[in-house]
Design an enzyme around this catalytic site. Structure first.
Site, PDB file in Angstrom:
ATOM      1  N   GLY A   1       3.274 -28.830  -1.124  1.00  0.00           N
ATOM      2  CA  GLY A   1       3.568 -27.892  -1.186  1.00  0.00           C
ATOM      3  C   GLY A   1       3.627 -27.100  -1.821  1.00  0.00           C
TER       4      GLY A   1
ATOM      5  CG  ASP B   1      15.752 -15.871   3.618  1.00  0.00           C
ATOM      6  OD1 ASP B   1      15.607 -14.618   3.537  1.00  0.00           O
ATOM      7  OD2 ASP B   1      14.443 -16.538   4.643  1.00  0.00           O
TER       8      ASP B   1
ATOM      9  CB  VAL C   1      11.223 -17.992  -3.321  1.00  0.00           C
ATOM     10  CG1 VAL C   1      12.700 -17.335  -3.341  1.00  0.00           C
ATOM     11  CG2 VAL C   1      10.791 -17.458  -1.619  1.00  0.00           C
TER      12      VAL C   1
ATOM     13  N   PRO D   1       7.388 -31.521  -2.077  1.00  0.00           N
ATOM     14  CG  PRO D   1       7.508 -32.912   0.405  1.00  0.00           C
ATOM     15  CD  PRO D   1       7.653 -31.299  -0.705  1.00  0.00           C
TER      16      PRO D   1
END
Ligand SMILES: C[C@@]1(CC(=O)O)C2=NC(=C\c3[nH]c(c(CCC(=O)O)c3CC(=O)O)Cc3[nH]c(c(CC(=O)O)c3CCC(=O)O)/C=C3\N/C(=C\2)[C@@H](CCC(=O)O)[C@]3(C)CC(=O)O)/[C@H]1CCC(=O)O
Ligand SMILES: NC(=O)c1ccc[n+]([C@@H]2O[C@H](COP(=O)([O-])OP(=O)(O)OC[C@H]3O[C@@H](n4cnc5c(N)ncnc54)[C@H](O)[C@@H]3O)[C@@H](O)[C@H]2O)c1
Length: 260
Positions: free
Chosen positions: A57, A123, A34, A54
């Protein structure tokens, strides 16, 4: 005055704007799929993007943006000090989160509100000062579709449907009109010229076809602008195939080649 005199107010929508973030600092928390979409939208608007996540990720696209597109990276989990001004006395223009951690997302939202920073928490619609939309882009043309939180996938489908109905050269035509408007403002810069300038420009857009506008050369623009003072709009043919212009202009290319 009756209720039919003016458009009916239809509450429940969004205020759709074209937010100018050029050279402004925007913070993206999260570096997944996203975030990659958000970052592309921001780079397309010339923002200065900083992403916090990080390294482990980061998804491939975000990694690519960091390496190639000037995105700054903070290799860490978010902490409140990340909301401090990136440049003294210049707060973040926007803060976006796209992380798979609802608690951390909510914390970012609360901190943003304390600091009066505009934020979008992916979200979590109630924790958004603004929503993203589905965007079609063709040069200077951008079309955003919003369903106001009702159906993001539907927004994407509507955007695709609209895009299919557009002439393929619409972006190019708009680009040419932009160049013509700039030249017009140079020859008629006065504020008092405003109404005439706007009326004349509108007439050019209506009278000339998209194809005409695409084909308009720099020289055509200069000739067309000569009609501004007398307040007329010649046809494309009158401008492009004007007398005195080479009837067979060489466009720089050859229609044949010699092989020796
Ligand atoms: C348009 C687009 C722009 C972008 O993100 O750049 C966008 N979402 C996109 C895709 C998409 N998002 C989701 C799906 C899965 C299918 C589906 O749910 O439909 C798909 C489809 C896919 O991935 O293909 C899941 C989802 N989205 C939100 C929630 C939370 C909720 O609804 O509560 C949930 C979880 C729902 C659940 O758990 O069930 C919320 C928001 N998503 C918005 C924008 C804002 C409202 C825009 C509007 O209403 O028009 C808003 C309110 C806030 C925001 O994020 O700004 C982009 C399409 C770009 C494109 O392809 O062109
Ligand atoms: N609004 C929308 O359009 C939409 C669409 C799909 C999914 N989502 C939601 O958006 C969120 C992100 O989705 P995704 O697919 O990008 O997830 P993802 O798992 O691909 O990425 C999550 C990212 O967040 C980072 N992260 C997690 N905690 C962090 C923290 N505390 N600080 C900094 N970085 C942190 C991770 O390193 C990773 O880069 C999810 O909650 C998902 O449900 C929203």
């Amino acid at each position: 005055m009756t209720s039919e005199d003016y458009p009916k107010v239809q509450g429940g929508g969004s205020l759709i704007l074209a937010w100018q973030v050029k050279n402004k600092n925007v913070l993206v928390v999260g570096g997944g799929e996203v975030a990659a979409g958000r970052i592309l939208n921001l780079l397309n608007a010339d923002a200065k993007v900083t992403v916090i996540s990080p390294t482990s990720g980061l998804n491939d696209e975000v990694r690519y943006r960091i390496q190639n597109d000037g995105v700054e990276h903070r290799d860490k989990l978010f902490d409140p000090s990340d909301l401090d001004d990136p440049v003294p006395n210049q707060p973040w223009s926007l803060v976006l989160t796209a992380i798979d951690d609802p608690e951390a997302s909510s914390q970012v939202w609360k901190l943003c509100k304390e600091r009066r920073l505009a934020a979008n928490i992916a979200d979590v619609p109630p924790e958004c000062d603004f929503y993203f939309g589905s965007v079609h882009r063709d040069g200077p043309l951008q079309i955003m579709v919003s369903t106001n939180g009702n159906g993001p996938k539907m927004a994407a489908l509507v955007r695709q449907r609209i895009a299919k109905t557009l002439p393929p050269n619409i972006g190019e035509a708009i680009q040419k009109v932009g160049a013509l408007r700039k030249k017009l403002r140079q020859i008629a810069p006065d504020i008092s010229e405003g109404p005439k300038r706007m009326k004349w420009m509108s007439r050019v857009c209506v009278d000339w076809s998209l194809e005409d506008l695409c084909e308009m050369s720099e020289e055509d623009m200069e000739v067309l602008l000569q009609s501004y003072a007398p307040d007329t709009v010649p046809t494309f043919d009158e401008v492009h195939f004007r007398e005195g212009r080479d009837s067979w202009p060489w466009d720089g290319s050859f229609g044949w080649s010699c092989v020796i």
